[in-house]
Design a protein around this motif. Structure first.
Motif, mmCIF file in Angstrom:
data_model
loop_
_atom_site.group_PDB
_atom_site.id
_atom_site.type_symbol
_atom_site.label_atom_id
_atom_site.label_comp_id
_atom_site.label_asym_id
_atom_site.label_seq_id
_atom_site.Cartn_x
_atom_site.Cartn_y
_atom_site.Cartn_z
ATOM 1 N N TYR A 95 79.035 68.381 -22.086
ATOM 2 C CA TYR A 95 79.865 67.429 -22.821
ATOM 3 C C TYR A 95 80.519 68.134 -24.006
ATOM 4 C CZ TYR A 95 77.024 64.080 -20.191
ATOM 5 O OH TYR A 95 76.394 63.386 -19.195
ATOM 6 N N ALA A 96 81.549 67.501 -24.591
ATOM 7 C CA ALA A 96 82.245 68.100 -25.719
ATOM 8 C C ALA A 96 82.727 67.006 -26.652
ATOM 9 C CB ALA A 96 83.411 68.959 -25.242
ATOM 10 N N MET A 97 83.009 67.371 -27.909
ATOM 11 C CA MET A 97 83.441 66.412 -28.912
ATOM 12 C C MET A 97 84.250 67.144 -29.973
ATOM 13 S SD MET A 97 82.485 65.481 -32.279
ATOM 14 C CE MET A 97 80.740 65.803 -32.494
ATOM 15 N N ALA A 98 85.294 66.485 -30.515
ATOM 16 C CA ALA A 98 86.106 67.087 -31.575
ATOM 17 C C ALA A 98 86.602 66.000 -32.513
ATOM 18 C CB ALA A 98 87.290 67.854 -30.990
ATOM 19 N N ALA A 99 86.575 66.285 -33.816
ATOM 20 C CA ALA A 99 87.184 65.395 -34.806
ATOM 21 C C ALA A 99 88.686 65.637 -34.805
ATOM 22 C CB ALA A 99 86.605 65.673 -36.192
ATOM 23 N N THR A 100 89.470 64.578 -34.829
ATOM 24 C CA THR A 100 90.926 64.694 -34.816
ATOM 25 C C THR A 100 91.456 64.816 -36.242
ATOM 26 O OG1 THR A 100 91.227 62.289 -34.851
ATOM 27 C CG2 THR A 100 91.063 63.362 -32.695
ATOM 28 N N THR A 101 92.698 65.255 -36.369
ATOM 29 C CA THR A 101 93.270 65.467 -37.692
ATOM 30 C C THR A 101 93.655 64.169 -38.391
ATOM 31 O OG1 THR A 101 95.466 65.759 -36.696
ATOM 32 C CG2 THR A 101 94.148 67.753 -37.106
ATOM 33 N N ASP A 102 93.590 63.032 -37.690
ATOM 34 C CA ASP A 102 93.908 61.752 -38.318
ATOM 35 C C ASP A 102 92.659 60.902 -38.556
ATOM 36 O OD1 ASP A 102 93.375 61.173 -35.694
ATOM 37 O OD2 ASP A 102 95.226 60.072 -35.308
ATOM 38 N N GLY A 103 91.481 61.527 -38.584
ATOM 39 C CA GLY A 103 90.267 60.845 -39.003
ATOM 40 C C GLY A 103 89.396 60.277 -37.913
#
Length: 622
Positions: free
Chosen positions: A97-105
């Motif tokens: 699995y993978a996860m990332a915080a986006t640049t818009d919060g």
């Protein structure tokens, strides 16, 4: 003995702490979990400093990812249970699995379902799911193995998957709009373990393994890199970084962005001299390998008596060198365990020779090594787990960029085994965060640490507003009729604060070679005796603790494009015969007909009526 551990271990049935604590015995509670949970990933919103934590555990729908959001002070925002992925039918084992915080919060979780399809679910900071609870199917239903995700620069994400034969790449905009599916591979080799680093203007560079089966449990492996825009345009040709070498199929590579639109890849394997060693590779913004050998650079001279593996890397934000920490263990019994570190440049130079000893062997083993650079480029922190497999501590040690020790800290001494996070957050606004699962009785816990070794409440370090870039960056081709010499004159206005020096980045478009020229801090111009060719120049100011953004031209561009022809004055004569067309990433287009170009900015290179080669920047589609 089991009952004793249950009494000593932290219970996760309710919230024990509401914020970061300075207590290695009782760390900060993040969420409830089962004792067999794992695959902990973290990512921080760089603006607010809030951190997202994802872990996986068995639920009614399979091995399911669950997410929690912490504010900067360490307070859980989504309840003691977090937000689970409850709708999809998931496998009972982990396909990755993978996860990332986006640049818009927000945050995006990407995973493979039991039906072997990849999905992406977005969760906003308030816990809502704008792409729906079922998420969005990726790659037109193709793929079926590991998922990867990386934040774009506009609130969207890049997603990557594989089905062992091909890799599939796709951009998902912040509103859920899907870009074209990009297929990587020719079917002749199997594809595994694709990873991504950001390129120019929201493009991506994908690093992946090709392999052929060699014999029982062994494969012939290579590492390659390729680049694309969100529209599916290839901007970096497929280029080889490593191999081939014969090794076990489970030994995969890792990548880290270099902060200059390229990246480092590293892998430990026993394909050279039959002893495990970690090998480092670097590629620039065009995917070009800057380390000449396909062997890469070994972190330590190959040694038949010792293995050098379990590495983790970060990049110094000032020099863009790789700081890599790794475990040394004896080859005969693999019973002894030490941690070393090395500093490696983009050309493969080992600054610290055969490495610097970080932690010696005292009877226990080291594992889960993580290393993160301080935001101001003054040093870095190495975090690791040490113990006998059941009793374990999480410890940290910091160094300056010359390899001198700054401080040591015990982050967690709770007497229970820990399923450590796969990554840390890295330092953001003055703190770094690690997390783990209490494998004795469940619960996700974590700890923060500042660059000075502070744990618990930390005052956010706001980025220095005085890291000013130069302004009014401009340039022109210069030809001297008397001496028949030629070059490029570049000028700019100094920023409000005088820098230590400037970094002038020169990219030759035809060969995609990037050179960094250091210019004195009191200069406002530079004459470059460039050879014949088409060049892209970019300029930054370097201060004691930061490097500025690129300087802007009077037209608002962050680059200057100059064609060095070696003949007469570079006038504005009309191009009679088109020779080449380049996009702004330096990729030569397959057509020389401007009518066949998609909307964008291009450089036209062609001949004038009197046979001079000149270049023009044009905007297509406006």
């Amino acid at each position: 003995m089991k009952k004793l551990f249950l009494l000593l271990a932290l219970t996760a049935s309710f919230v024990l702490q509401a914020q970061w604590v300075d207590d290695p015995v009782n760390n900060t509670f993040i969420a409830n979990s089962s004792d067999d949970a794992g695959e902990v990933y973290l990512a921080t919103d760089e603006v607010s400093g809030d951190t997202y934590v994802q872990w996986a555990q068995m639920r009614s729908n399979g091995w399911a990812p669950i997410l929690q959001r912490l504010d900067f002070e360490g307070n859980p925002q989504w309840g003691a249970e977090g937000i689970p992925m409850t709708n999809p039918d998931l496998a009972t084992w982990s396909p990755g699995y993978a996860m990332a915080a986006t640049t818009d919060g927000g945050v995006v979780s990407v995973f493979r379902t039991a039906s072997a399809h990849h999905f992406a679910v977005r969760i906003n900071a308030d816990g809502t799911m704008p792409w729906g609870e079922d998420g969005i199917m990726l790659f037109d239903g193709q793929g079926g193995d590991r998922s990867e995700v990386m934040a774009g620069n506009d609130g969207g994400v890049w997603a990557l998957g594989t089905d062992y034969t091909y890799s599939y790449l796709q951009y998902v905009s912040a509103d859920g709009t899907l870009g074209p599916v990009i297929t990587i591979g020719d079917g002749d080799w199997n594809h595994d373990f694709g990873l991504m680093v950001p390129g120019f203007d929201n493009s991506v560079l994908v690093v992946y393994e090709k392999n052929h089966w060699a014999y029982t449990y062994y494969y012939e492996k290579e590492i390659w890199v390729i680049g694309f825009t969100v529209d599916g345009v290839q901007i970096a040709p497929e280029q080889q970084l490593m191999g081939p070498y014969t090794m076990g199929g489970s030994y995969c590579h890792y990548v880290v962005p270099d902060g200059a639109n390229g990246g480092y890849a590293y892998m430990w394997h026993a394909g050279i001299m039959g002893a495990f060693n970690t090998y480092v590779f670097h590629f620039d913004q065009y995917g070009n390998s800057t380390i000449s050998s396909l062997d890469g650079t070994a972190v330590h001279e190959p040694d038949a008596n010792n293995f050098y593996l379990s590495a983790y890397g970060t990049v110094d934000p000032i020099s863009h060198d790789l700081i890599i920490a790794y475990e040394q263990t004896d080859a005969s019994t693999q019973a002894q365990s030490r941690i070393y570190m090395n500093r490696i440049t983009s050309t493969g130079e080992k600054v610290w020779g055969e490495g610097i000893l970080v932690a010696d062997y005292f009877g226990d083993s080291y594992s889960d090594i993580i290393v993160d650079a301080f935001e101001d480029g003054s040093g870095f922190c190495i975090i690791y787990n040490i113990g006998d497999g059941y009793y374990s501590n999480v410890e940290a040690i910091a160094f300056d960029m010359d390899g001198n020790q700054l401080w040591t800290k015990i982050l967690s001494s709770g007497v229970y085994p820990k399923a450590m996070c796969e990554n840390s957050t890295g330092f953001h606004l003055g703190q770094n965060i690690v997390a783990w699962v209490n494998s004795a009785n469940g619960g996700v816990y974590g700890q923060n640490i500042g660059p000075d070794g502070t744990m618990g409440p930390i005052e956010p370090i706001i980025p220095d507003p005085d890291c000013f870039p130069p302004t009014n960056f401009d340039g022109s081709y210069v030809y001297d009729d008397e001496t028949q010499s030629f070059g490029v004159m570049l000028t700019w206005e100094a920023p409000e604060t005088m820098p230590l020096h400037y970094n002038l980045y020169r990219s030759e478009m035809d060969v995609k070679d990037v050179v960094v020229i250091e210019v004195p801090g009191d200069a406002t111009s530079y004459y470059d005796e460039a050879a014949l060719g088409l060049y892209k120049y970019q300029l930054t100011a370097v201060y004691e603790d930061c490097e500025s953004d690129f300087a802007l031209t009077p037209d608002g561009e962050n680059y200057v494009m100059i064609d060095v022809t070696g003949i007469g004055e570079n006038t504005s004569d009309e191009i009679i015969t088109l020779v080449n067309i380049y996009n702004m990433q330096g990729q030569m287009m397959k057509t020389i007909n401007p009518d066949e170009l998609s909307t964008g900015v291009y450089i036209l290179q062609g001949l004038t009526e009197d046979g001079r080669m000149v270049s023009r920047k044009v905007v297509v589609g406006k």
